[in-house]
Design a protein around this motif. Structure first.
Motif, mmCIF file in Angstrom:
data_model
loop_
_atom_site.group_PDB
_atom_site.id
_atom_site.type_symbol
_atom_site.label_atom_id
_atom_site.label_comp_id
_atom_site.label_asym_id
_atom_site.label_seq_id
_atom_site.Cartn_x
_atom_site.Cartn_y
_atom_site.Cartn_z
ATOM 1 N N ALA A 125 0.822 -1.217 0.000
ATOM 2 C CA ALA A 125 0.000 0.000 0.000
ATOM 3 C C ALA A 125 0.855 1.265 0.000
ATOM 4 C CB ALA A 125 -0.931 -0.009 1.207
ATOM 5 N N SER A 126 1.955 1.257 0.753
ATOM 6 C CA SER A 126 2.819 2.445 0.829
ATOM 7 C C SER A 126 3.486 2.729 -0.513
ATOM 8 C CB SER A 126 3.898 2.242 1.899
ATOM 9 O OG SER A 126 3.316 2.029 3.163
ATOM 10 N N VAL A 127 3.806 1.675 -1.254
ATOM 11 C CA VAL A 127 4.409 1.834 -2.578
ATOM 12 C C VAL A 127 3.398 2.458 -3.533
ATOM 13 C CG1 VAL A 127 5.322 0.590 -4.586
ATOM 14 C CG2 VAL A 127 6.058 -0.046 -2.281
ATOM 15 N N ILE A 128 2.167 1.982 -3.481
ATOM 16 C CA ILE A 128 1.106 2.517 -4.343
ATOM 17 C C ILE A 128 0.859 3.992 -4.026
ATOM 18 C CG2 ILE A 128 -1.356 2.363 -4.906
ATOM 19 C CD1 ILE A 128 -1.101 -0.669 -4.354
ATOM 20 N N THR A 129 0.799 4.315 -2.737
ATOM 21 C CA THR A 129 0.575 5.706 -2.320
ATOM 22 C C THR A 129 1.710 6.609 -2.785
ATOM 23 O OG1 THR A 129 -0.611 4.914 -0.356
ATOM 24 C CG2 THR A 129 0.100 7.199 -0.344
ATOM 25 N N GLY A 130 2.956 6.147 -2.634
ATOM 26 C CA GLY A 130 4.108 6.926 -3.087
ATOM 27 C C GLY A 130 4.124 7.096 -4.596
ATOM 28 N N PHE A 131 3.752 6.048 -5.305
ATOM 29 C CA PHE A 131 3.697 6.092 -6.770
ATOM 30 C C PHE A 131 2.660 7.124 -7.223
ATOM 31 C CE2 PHE A 131 2.039 4.205 -10.800
ATOM 32 C CZ PHE A 131 3.191 4.342 -11.555
ATOM 33 N N GLY A 350 -5.062 24.499 -15.005
ATOM 34 C CA GLY A 350 -5.626 24.667 -13.665
ATOM 35 C C GLY A 350 -6.415 23.448 -13.230
ATOM 36 N N VAL A 351 -7.192 22.877 -14.151
ATOM 37 C CA VAL A 351 -7.958 21.657 -13.846
ATOM 38 C C VAL A 351 -7.012 20.533 -13.446
ATOM 39 C CG1 VAL A 351 -9.399 19.838 -14.852
ATOM 40 C CG2 VAL A 351 -9.922 22.240 -15.311
ATOM 41 N N LEU A 352 -5.917 20.378 -14.191
ATOM 42 C CA LEU A 352 -4.983 19.292 -13.913
ATOM 43 C C LEU A 352 -4.214 19.502 -12.613
ATOM 44 C CD1 LEU A 352 -3.512 18.372 -17.410
ATOM 45 C CD2 LEU A 352 -5.244 17.196 -16.078
ATOM 46 N N ILE A 353 -3.914 20.744 -12.280
ATOM 47 C CA ILE A 353 -3.213 21.006 -11.015
ATOM 48 C C ILE A 353 -4.084 20.607 -9.822
ATOM 49 C CG2 ILE A 353 -2.400 22.869 -9.497
ATOM 50 C CD1 ILE A 353 -1.289 24.244 -12.017
ATOM 51 N N VAL A 354 -5.356 20.955 -9.875
ATOM 52 C CA VAL A 354 -6.277 20.554 -8.795
ATOM 53 C C VAL A 354 -6.468 19.042 -8.799
ATOM 54 C CG1 VAL A 354 -8.622 20.785 -7.886
ATOM 55 C CG2 VAL A 354 -7.452 22.778 -8.842
ATOM 56 N N THR A 355 -6.571 18.463 -9.995
ATOM 57 C CA THR A 355 -6.716 17.007 -10.102
ATOM 58 C C THR A 355 -5.505 16.307 -9.499
ATOM 59 O OG1 THR A 355 -8.022 17.223 -12.143
ATOM 60 C CG2 THR A 355 -7.016 15.077 -11.706
ATOM 61 N N ALA A 356 -4.311 16.843 -9.762
ATOM 62 C CA ALA A 356 -3.080 16.269 -9.209
ATOM 63 C C ALA A 356 -3.093 16.331 -7.685
ATOM 64 C CB ALA A 356 -1.864 17.006 -9.757
ATOM 65 N N TRP A 357 -3.528 17.459 -7.143
ATOM 66 C CA TRP A 357 -3.619 17.595 -5.682
ATOM 67 C C TRP A 357 -4.566 16.558 -5.092
ATOM 68 C CZ3 TRP A 357 -1.387 19.950 -1.648
ATOM 69 C CH2 TRP A 357 -2.109 20.031 -0.455
ATOM 70 N N ARG A 358 -5.697 16.370 -5.740
ATOM 71 C CA ARG A 358 -6.708 15.440 -5.231
ATOM 72 C C ARG A 358 -6.346 13.977 -5.482
ATOM 73 N NH1 ARG A 358 -12.028 18.918 -7.297
ATOM 74 N NH2 ARG A 358 -11.947 20.487 -5.605
ATOM 75 N N MET A 359 -5.400 13.739 -6.372
ATOM 76 C CA MET A 359 -4.958 12.372 -6.633
ATOM 77 C C MET A 359 -4.299 11.745 -5.422
ATOM 78 S SD MET A 359 -3.240 12.275 -10.418
ATOM 79 C CE MET A 359 -2.396 10.735 -10.012
ATOM 80 N N ASN A 360 -3.625 12.550 -4.641
ATOM 81 C CA ASN A 360 -2.902 12.051 -3.474
ATOM 82 C C ASN A 360 -3.862 11.392 -2.488
ATOM 83 O OD1 ASN A 360 0.078 13.074 -3.557
ATOM 84 N ND2 ASN A 360 -1.147 14.815 -4.230
ATOM 85 N N ASP A 361 -3.424 10.264 -1.953
ATOM 86 C CA ASP A 361 -4.211 9.568 -0.938
ATOM 87 C C ASP A 361 -3.867 10.194 0.418
ATOM 88 O OD1 ASP A 361 -5.571 7.854 0.696
ATOM 89 O OD2 ASP A 361 -4.789 6.020 -0.204
ATOM 90 N N TRP A 362 -4.451 11.367 0.671
ATOM 91 C CA TRP A 362 -4.061 12.144 1.838
ATOM 92 C C TRP A 362 -4.348 11.429 3.149
ATOM 93 C CZ3 TRP A 362 -0.683 15.573 0.872
ATOM 94 C CH2 TRP A 362 -0.711 16.300 -0.315
ATOM 95 N N GLU A 363 -5.413 10.657 3.190
ATOM 96 C CA GLU A 363 -5.748 9.944 4.429
ATOM 97 C C GLU A 363 -4.646 8.956 4.803
ATOM 98 O OE1 GLU A 363 -9.262 7.049 6.268
ATOM 99 O OE2 GLU A 363 -9.545 8.017 4.322
ATOM 100 N N ASN A 364 -4.181 8.166 3.815
ATOM 101 C CA ASN A 364 -3.105 7.212 4.090
ATOM 102 C C ASN A 364 -1.785 7.904 4.381
ATOM 103 O OD1 ASN A 364 -4.448 4.777 3.998
ATOM 104 N ND2 ASN A 364 -4.246 4.564 1.790
ATOM 105 N N ILE A 365 -1.512 9.006 3.676
ATOM 106 C CA ILE A 365 -0.264 9.745 3.913
ATOM 107 C C ILE A 365 -0.237 10.291 5.339
ATOM 108 C CG2 ILE A 365 1.073 11.783 3.257
ATOM 109 C CD1 ILE A 365 0.038 11.372 0.389
ATOM 110 N N ARG A 366 -1.345 10.900 5.759
ATOM 111 C CA ARG A 366 -1.420 11.423 7.134
ATOM 112 C C ARG A 366 -1.271 10.293 8.150
ATOM 113 N NH1 ARG A 366 -5.274 15.140 4.903
ATOM 114 N NH2 ARG A 366 -6.926 13.612 5.215
#
Length: 538
Positions: A125-131, A350-366
């Motif tokens: 899971a950590s590898v997927i999140t980092g990827f 701009g759409v892609l920058i926001v999409t990139a931000w939301r791509m991150n699995d913030w819950e798992n990262i935190r």
């Protein structure tokens, strides 16, 4: 394989009604609204054209949805492919992208036929999140040119940053203002309105209107052809062995990325619906879709969680949702092509920058950093950095290899306890030693080539006149090296008059010890009794 697919369709459409059709229809419209700006943006960011992104979404929406391993999978162009495709375009042009996509499709098809869908479930899971985070960084960095209206001599995101320092960075005010407007609108768009109309679509409509009304001199999408067969598409006569050999690495990267994205999307969507996905059928669908796409002028497609989750939340019942979404995109291309040609590239950035931000699995990262899960943090960071700086498929290999090595090292750390024998526990007379000069060696963990040094070092600390009982209740597995090491220790010690007893050996370990020759009498080749192996004591 075909039988499984037919059964999948039978189960999916069992009891299908007019009400179900309407649900699929409305869900398809909703998904199309979300997919439209993303398709255009991903087409541009990949180094191809907005038209290529639209064609990919339409063709993949029909073909891959029809063949998919689950009804909820919605496929199309994704931002993750941009990092690979930009370098391919720079070296081989669009024809190189088409050939690499075709080759990747063949790889995915073979993977599905040989049932390699299980690979998606063995990545840490950590590898997927980092990827995923690494890809998000690449996408965001790749939008700097379009967002600010600047140019760079390099197509690689990290090298672009260097070029801005050496060549100068002079953003265009109008272009930047439009991009910033899109970012702020998407971030602060009311969630309750999001269920009615996607914020990305609203942002693109408004920025396009501003550009047209005020006739702003900013970079635009350009002509959107009203045909599914783009002028730039795969021509078999242009394929040669030299090009194919040079595209092997990008093709593998596209295939691996497509496999990971599609299977992860399927796993996530499966949790949302409670319905299973046939991973192997999904890979076959992705393979066939990507084989066909280049002949229309499309770029690589994968299943996308953003579109799939929208389909589920919109009430999708069957795979017709994906097909309807494609048909609505086709209709919009025919009706609104002149308007779409005026979409500002900074708006798509701009759409892609926001999409990139939301791509991150913030819950798992935190969770990783809040709970100080050191091994998970390291896997995450290593994979993320490798994704940004190296080849994407190499990043997955590096992250997974580190996870395997870390697991092996942790497994080699045996839990060993040496205690004197408690006379009250020697209740079975036939096994009771003649004196109490005994100790018990409690071993917990797998015994294999890397862990035996730890055990041997502990055994050296036991006085030579003390007999030993090995309690192997906590040993789930033993390999050949460990078996031979124990056998050598057993014969060496018993030859010197020391008694060695093995207690609580599980059947799997017992079988391996038997194969190693534990029950074989060295003098006559016969097999001794199992009396030396206690099953319950200690």
């Amino acid at each position: 394989m075909l039988g499984n697919y037919i059964n999948l369709l039978k189960n999916e459409f069992q009891g299908y009604s007019k009400a179900s059709l309407m649900k699929d229809l409305m869900a398809g419209i909703t998904v199309a609204a979300v997919a439209l700006p993303l398709a255009l943006a991903f087409g541009v960011s990949s180094g191809a054209t907005a038209a290529s992104g639209m064609i990919t979404a339409i063709v993949a929406g029909v073909i891959i949805s029809a063949l998919s391993g689950a009804f909820f999978q919605i496929s199309g162009p994704t931002g993750a492919m941009a990092a690979i495709l930009i370098s391919v375009v720079a070296t081989y042009g669009l024809n190189g992208v088409f050939v690499a996509t075709l080759m990747a499709g063949v790889i995915l098809l073979i993977a599905g036929i040989f049932k390699l869908g299980i690979l998606g479930s063995i990545l840490p899971a950590s590898v997927i999140t980092g990827f995923t985070s690494g890809i998000a960084i690449i996408i965001a960095l790749g939008q700097i040119n379009n967002f600010f209206g600047v140019t760079s001599s390099s197509t690689k995101p990290l090298q672009q940053l260097t070029s801005y320092v050496t060549e100068g960075f002079h953003p265009n005010f109008a272009t930047t203002a439009l991009g910033l407007f899109v970012v702020l609108l998407m971030l602060f768009f009311p969630k309750k309105w999001q269920t009615i109309i996607p914020s990305s679509l609203v942002a693109i409509i408004l920025t396009t209107a501003i550009v047209m009304i005020f006739k702003l001199d900013v970079a635009r999408v350009g002509e959107i052809p009203t045909t599914l067969f783009a002028d730039d598409r795969l021509d078999i006569s242009h394929i040669n062995l030299e090009m194919m050999s040079g595209l092997i690495s990008p093709a593998i990267s596209i295939a691996v990325l497509g496999m990971i994205e599609s299977l992860l999307c399927g796993a996530s969507a499966s949790k949302m619906t409670g319905k299973p996905i046939n991973n192997n059928q999904e890979l076959i669908a992705q393979g066939i879709g990507n084989i066909i796409l280049p002949f229309f002028g499309g770029i690589p497609a994968t299943a996308a969680i953003a579109r799939s989750s929208v389909a589920i939340k919109s009430g999708a019942v069957t795979r017709l949702t994906g097909i309807f979404h494609a048909l609505f995109l086709l209709l919009s291309m025919f009706l609104f092509a002149p308007l779409m040609s005026n979409i500002p590239l900074s708006g798509l950035a701009g759409v892609l920058i926001v999409t990139a931000w939301r791509m991150n699995d913030w819950e798992n990262i935190r969770n990783l950093f809040k709970r100080r899960l050191a091994s998970g943090e390291i896997k995450f960071l290593i994979t993320m950095l490798a994704t940004v700086t190296l080849d994407l498929s190499m990043a997955i290999l590096i992250g997974t290899a580190f996870a395997i090595i870390h697991f092996i090292i942790k497994s080699a750390q045996l839990d060993i306890a040496i205690e004197p024998v408690d006379p009250t526990r020697m209740g079975i007379k036939e096994y009771a030693p003649t004196d109490l000069n005994w100790c018990v060696v409690y071993v917990t963990g797998p015994l294999f080539f890397m862990s035996m040094d730890s055990l041997n070092n502990q055994l050296k600390n036991i006085p030579e006149d003390q007999h030993i009982i090995f309690s192997l209740r906590g040993v789930p597995h033993i390999d050949v090296t460990a078996s031979q090491s124990l056998l050598d220790f057993y014969h060496e010690q018993t030859a010197n008059g020391r008694q060695i007893i093995f207690s609580s050996v599980n059947p799997t370990v017992l079988k391996q010890l038997e194969k190693a020759g534990f029950f074989e009498d060295r003098q006559n080749g016969s097999y001794a009794t199992v009396d030396q192996f206690l099953t319950t004591l200690f």
